[in-house]
Design a protein around this motif. Structure first.
Motif, PDB file in Angstrom:
ATOM      1  N   ASP A  65     -10.373   6.377  -3.655  1.00  0.00           N
ATOM      2  CA  ASP A  65     -10.444   5.168  -2.172  1.00  0.00           C
ATOM      3  C   ASP A  65      -8.873   4.773  -3.612  1.00  0.00           C
ATOM      4  O   ASP A  65      -9.343   3.849  -4.823  1.00  0.00           O
ATOM      5  N   THR A  66      -8.256   4.121  -2.621  1.00  0.00           N
ATOM      6  CA  THR A  66      -7.139   2.952  -3.436  1.00  0.00           C
ATOM      7  C   THR A  66      -7.872   2.189  -3.685  1.00  0.00           C
ATOM      8  O   THR A  66      -8.779   1.709  -3.204  1.00  0.00           O
ATOM      9  N   GLU A  67      -7.022   0.624  -3.900  1.00  0.00           N
ATOM     10  CA  GLU A  67      -7.064  -0.493  -4.325  1.00  0.00           C
ATOM     11  C   GLU A  67      -6.551  -0.650  -3.481  1.00  0.00           C
ATOM     12  O   GLU A  67      -6.126  -0.777  -2.308  1.00  0.00           O
ATOM     13  N   ALA A  68      -7.004  -2.075  -2.705  1.00  0.00           N
ATOM     14  CA  ALA A  68      -7.025  -3.109  -1.485  1.00  0.00           C
ATOM     15  C   ALA A  68      -5.582  -3.096  -1.751  1.00  0.00           C
ATOM     16  O   ALA A  68      -4.632  -2.966  -2.525  1.00  0.00           O
ATOM     17  N   ILE A  69      -4.727  -2.462  -0.570  1.00  0.00           N
ATOM     18  CA  ILE A  69      -3.071  -2.905  -0.902  1.00  0.00           C
ATOM     19  C   ILE A  69      -2.399  -4.053   0.317  1.00  0.00           C
ATOM     20  O   ILE A  69      -2.628  -3.703   1.595  1.00  0.00           O
ATOM     21  N   GLU A  70      -1.630  -4.298  -0.264  1.00  0.00           N
ATOM     22  CA  GLU A  70      -1.090  -5.777   0.645  1.00  0.00           C
ATOM     23  C   GLU A  70      -0.382  -5.161   2.328  1.00  0.00           C
ATOM     24  O   GLU A  70      -0.488  -5.823   2.628  1.00  0.00           O
ATOM     25  N   LEU A  72      -1.378  -3.169   3.805  1.00  0.00           N
ATOM     26  CA  LEU A  72      -1.835  -2.796   4.857  1.00  0.00           C
ATOM     27  C   LEU A  72      -2.868  -3.436   5.648  1.00  0.00           C
ATOM     28  O   LEU A  72      -3.817  -3.304   5.914  1.00  0.00           O
ATOM     29  N   GLY A  73      -2.485  -4.466   4.822  1.00  0.00           N
ATOM     30  CA  GLY A  73      -3.382  -6.320   4.718  1.00  0.00           C
ATOM     31  C   GLY A  73      -4.401  -5.814   4.547  1.00  0.00           C
ATOM     32  O   GLY A  73      -5.406  -6.767   5.295  1.00  0.00           O
ATOM     33  N   GLY A  74      -4.546  -5.335   3.319  1.00  0.00           N
ATOM     34  CA  GLY A  74      -5.757  -5.848   2.306  1.00  0.00           C
ATOM     35  C   GLY A  74      -6.456  -5.005   2.293  1.00  0.00           C
ATOM     36  O   GLY A  74      -7.481  -4.424   1.573  1.00  0.00           O
ATOM     37  N   ARG A  75      -6.508  -3.398   3.624  1.00  0.00           N
ATOM     38  CA  ARG A  75      -6.903  -2.314   2.814  1.00  0.00           C
ATOM     39  C   ARG A  75      -6.715  -1.161   2.394  1.00  0.00           C
ATOM     40  O   ARG A  75      -5.703  -1.357   1.460  1.00  0.00           O
ATOM     41  N   SER A  76      -7.715  -0.517   1.550  1.00  0.00           N
ATOM     42  CA  SER A  76      -8.335   0.289   1.413  1.00  0.00           C
ATOM     43  C   SER A  76      -7.027   2.172   1.812  1.00  0.00           C
ATOM     44  O   SER A  76      -7.522   1.571   2.617  1.00  0.00           O
ATOM     45  N   SER A  77      -7.058   3.003   1.088  1.00  0.00           N
ATOM     46  CA  SER A  77      -6.919   4.497   1.498  1.00  0.00           C
ATOM     47  C   SER A  77      -7.427   5.020   0.855  1.00  0.00           C
ATOM     48  O   SER A  77      -7.694   4.682  -0.258  1.00  0.00           O
ATOM     49  N   TYR A  78      -8.015   6.210   1.769  1.00  0.00           N
ATOM     50  CA  TYR A  78      -9.073   7.056   1.283  1.00  0.00           C
ATOM     51  C   TYR A  78      -8.216   8.507   1.513  1.00  0.00           C
ATOM     52  O   TYR A  78      -7.582   8.970   1.486  1.00  0.00           O
ATOM     53  N   TRP A  79      -8.191   9.079  -0.011  1.00  0.00           N
ATOM     54  CA  TRP A  79      -7.691   9.829  -0.594  1.00  0.00           C
ATOM     55  C   TRP A  79      -8.262  11.442  -0.957  1.00  0.00           C
ATOM     56  O   TRP A  79      -8.595  11.371  -2.022  1.00  0.00           O
ATOM     57  N   PRO A  80      -8.793  11.900   0.211  1.00  0.00           N
ATOM     58  CA  PRO A  80      -9.374  13.174  -0.849  1.00  0.00           C
ATOM     59  C   PRO A  80      -8.515  14.334  -1.088  1.00  0.00           C
ATOM     60  O   PRO A  80      -7.261  14.269  -1.280  1.00  0.00           O
ATOM     61  N   GLY A 396       4.268   2.494  -6.309  1.00  0.00           N
ATOM     62  CA  GLY A 396       3.340   2.190  -6.488  1.00  0.00           C
ATOM     63  C   GLY A 396       2.816   3.302  -7.889  1.00  0.00           C
ATOM     64  O   GLY A 396       3.914   2.892  -9.041  1.00  0.00           O
ATOM     65  N   HIS A 397       1.000   2.397  -8.462  1.00  0.00           N
ATOM     66  CA  HIS A 397       1.564   3.234  -9.839  1.00  0.00           C
ATOM     67  C   HIS A 397      -0.640   3.051 -10.106  1.00  0.00           C
ATOM     68  O   HIS A 397      -1.358   3.123  -8.885  1.00  0.00           O
ATOM     69  N   LEU A 398      -1.400   3.664 -10.670  1.00  0.00           N
ATOM     70  CA  LEU A 398      -2.245   4.631 -11.646  1.00  0.00           C
ATOM     71  C   LEU A 398      -2.119   4.121 -12.871  1.00  0.00           C
ATOM     72  O   LEU A 398      -1.854   4.266 -13.753  1.00  0.00           O
ATOM     73  N   PRO A 413      -0.927   2.129  -4.185  1.00  0.00           N
ATOM     74  CA  PRO A 413       0.371   2.789  -3.601  1.00  0.00           C
ATOM     75  C   PRO A 413       1.287   2.230  -3.306  1.00  0.00           C
ATOM     76  O   PRO A 413       1.719   2.863  -3.318  1.00  0.00           O
ATOM     77  N   ASN A 414       0.299   0.658  -3.149  1.00  0.00           N
ATOM     78  CA  ASN A 414       1.927  -0.089  -2.596  1.00  0.00           C
ATOM     79  C   ASN A 414       2.503   0.475  -1.568  1.00  0.00           C
ATOM     80  O   ASN A 414       3.827  -0.114  -1.802  1.00  0.00           O
ATOM     81  N   TYR A 415       2.219   0.903  -0.531  1.00  0.00           N
ATOM     82  CA  TYR A 415       3.107   0.490   0.601  1.00  0.00           C
ATOM     83  C   TYR A 415       3.147  -0.284   1.521  1.00  0.00           C
ATOM     84  O   TYR A 415       3.595  -1.083   1.279  1.00  0.00           O
TER      85      TYR A 415
END
Length: 540
Positions: A65-70, A72-80, A396-398, A413-415
């Motif tokens: 799971d990513t960090e909260a993404i500004e 995307l409205g503060g949502r995180s993203s699931y990364w399989p 983005g960054h890791l 990801p900094n989408y």
């Protein structure tokens, strides 16, 4: 078991399987392949449409799971990401897309000699066993590429007809000499089964005595003597082990695990490493930076025409599809749901292809990603239209969460952090609605289920994109290739700057993300990387 090998490859994913095969072809060079996950011998992996079940299976999936993404409205993203032999190529949708030729010409223009389109094309064709003769494809290579045009669901042809009526060109081969336009995707299957690099490259090579595979073995750090990488420390069965490499250590863990392992080994931004108590082996501030990914949204349409939902939702339909697959390895279970789509320009005067389209004759509105359950088709006729910008400019960054090798890294990801990306999203939203409002698709649509007609204005559509868009599972760029060690991680021969005997060979080295699915370019990178390793060994 030996503790010394000529080469150690970390990660039996898409790239690692290719490397293990190519580096042992001479029958002499010894290779140890380390994999954190386990076996890929599961029906849900090998049956093409089974990835709907592996999507949330923690036994074979890192499930990041990513960090909260500004953006995307503060949502995180699931990364399989695949934690299994074959890596993400064992749990993906198998779509075979090389990308646009200009993607690679841009790599070369950035100072990466030998990585232009004309340079990499031979390595694409080397790996291929294509269904038919083509001057732009290979025959007889390890990995089969299947043309699904004769087997796609009939509603896919309506999508092609609609797009053509809107003035988009039609192409017969996204990987041929005319990759722009709409058409049918090619997929990596052979005889109805998944043709991952594990099946195509690794399993045939495992008969060789000079290749050893160790699963359930998670690398914890690279071992160094001075500036030279000499081995790997890894955890297996709760114990730490060390193995040595006479020639080279190759990291092939992908865009998440390769930079993480470099940082755990003291290669990265010195200040950040010091905060975790990690000694600096080599100050490379670009490790983990330059993270790029494709971000997509889907529009769901209820229709009066039968779709795959009608075949795969009812229990009887599932049983019939299973029987057909068992009988002749055909039918919907032998295909990906991404059957048609395209690479198009959002505006007629756009300088390059900038949007990828997907048309899937199936929908699953009842199982949103947030539920983390088996993706199951809806109990009514429907399809989905999707798009993503091809070359996002957001970066983005890791970074490490801690010095614990078992702790998941911080992924940001900094989408949608650039105006260009937002403009392309606006254009993509307009295009999906235009396609759905045009015949013959418009004649079969009865209702836009998601986002629905209440999302009408451009601003509403952008807000909807921020609320629903998600990754297309193409993270790249975190160990970017380039000539300048201040802003890149590996050179054009994929050697880690400031070290000896250490390379990264996987999707993390992409300087810029390619215009399309990233599995095929990763295979190419592995083919070219293996050739470089062997060439350098001959010189020595």
């Amino acid at each position: 078991m030996s503790d010394t090998f000529d080469y150690i490859v970390v990660g039996a994913g898409t790239a690692g399987c290719v490397l293990a095969n190519r580096l042992t072809e001479d029958g002499k060079s010894t290779v140890l392949l380390l994999e954190a996950g386990g076996s890929d011998l599961s029906i849900w992996i090998q049956m093409p449409i089974g990835y709907g079940r592996t999507f949330f299976d923690k036994r074979i999936n890192w499930m990041y799971d990513t960090e909260a993404i500004e953006g995307l409205g503060g949502r995180s993203s699931y990364w399989p990401r695949g934690k299994v032999i074959g890596g993400s190529g064992s749990i993906n949708a198998m779509v075979y897309v090389r990308g646009q030729p200009r993607d690679f010409d841009d790599w070369r223009a950035a100072g990466n000699t030998g990585w232009g389109w004309d340079d990499v094309l031979p390595f694409f064709t080397k790996s291929e066993d294509f269904d038919r003769y083509s001057a732009h494809h290979g025959r007889g290579g390890p990995q089969h590429v299947t043309e699904i045009t004769p087997h796609v669901h009939p509603v896919c042809h309506s999508f092609i007809e609609t797009a053509e009526g809107l003035g988009f060109p039609v192409t017969t081969d996204f990987n041929g000499n005319n990759p722009e336009g709409v058409g049918f995707y090619q997929i990596n299957t052979r005889g109805g089964w998944r043709a991952s690099t594990a099946n195509a490259f690794l399993h045939p090579a495992r008969r060789r005595k000079n290749l050893e595979l160790r699963t359930k073995s998670q690398a914890t750090r690279v071992l160094f003597e001075g500036s030279r990488a000499v081995g790997i420390e890894y955890r297996r069965g709760g114990k730490l082990h060390q193995v040595r490499a006479r020639r080279e250590v190759v990291l092939s863990g992908g865009a998440i695990n390769s930079p993480q392992l470099l940082m755990l080994s003291g290669i990265g931004d010195g200040g950040a490493l010091a905060q975790h108590g990690i000694g600096v082996q080599s100050h490379l501030p670009a490790v983990g930076c330059n993270l790029q990914d494709h971000l997509a949204v889907s529009y769901f349409y209820k229709v009066r025409t039968a779709t795959l939902n009608d075949e795969l939702h009812p229990l009887l339909g599932k049983a019939q599809a299973a029987l057909r697959f068992a009988f002749d390895r055909r039918g919907p279970l032998s295909l990906s749901v991404n059957q048609s789509g395209g690479f198009v320009r959002s505006e007629k005067d756009a300088p390059n292809v900038d949007l990828q389209l997907y048309f899937s004759p199936v929908s699953y509105t009842k199982t949103p990603l947030a539920a983390r359950k088996l993706l199951n088709p809806d109990p009514f006729s429907a399809f989905l239209l999707s798009f993503n910008p091809c070359r996002p400019t957001s970066r983005g960054h890791l970074e490490l969460r801690s010095a614990d090798p078992l702790a998941y890294p911080v992924i940001q990801p900094n989408y949608l952090s650039t105006e260009q990306d937002i403009a392309e999203v606006r254009a993509g939203n307009r295009l999906l609605r235009q396609i759905a409002a045009s015949r013959p698709l418009a004649d079969m649509i009865t209702e836009e289920l998601i986002p629905g007609p209440q999302v009408a204005s451009e601003e509403d559509q952008l807000a909807d994109f921020r609320a629903r868009a998600d990754t297309v599972y193409h993270p790249t760029g975190t160990c970017a290739m380039g000539p300048d060690a201040a802003v890149s991680v590996v050179d054009a021969r994929l050697r880690v700057h400031g070290t000896e005997g250490l390379r990264v060979i996987d999707a993390s080295i992409f300087p810029n993300i390619t215009s399309g699915n990233t599995n095929a370019p990763t295979v190419m990178v592995a083919e070219k990387g293996a050739a470089m390793i062997l060439e350098d060994a001959r010189r020595r």
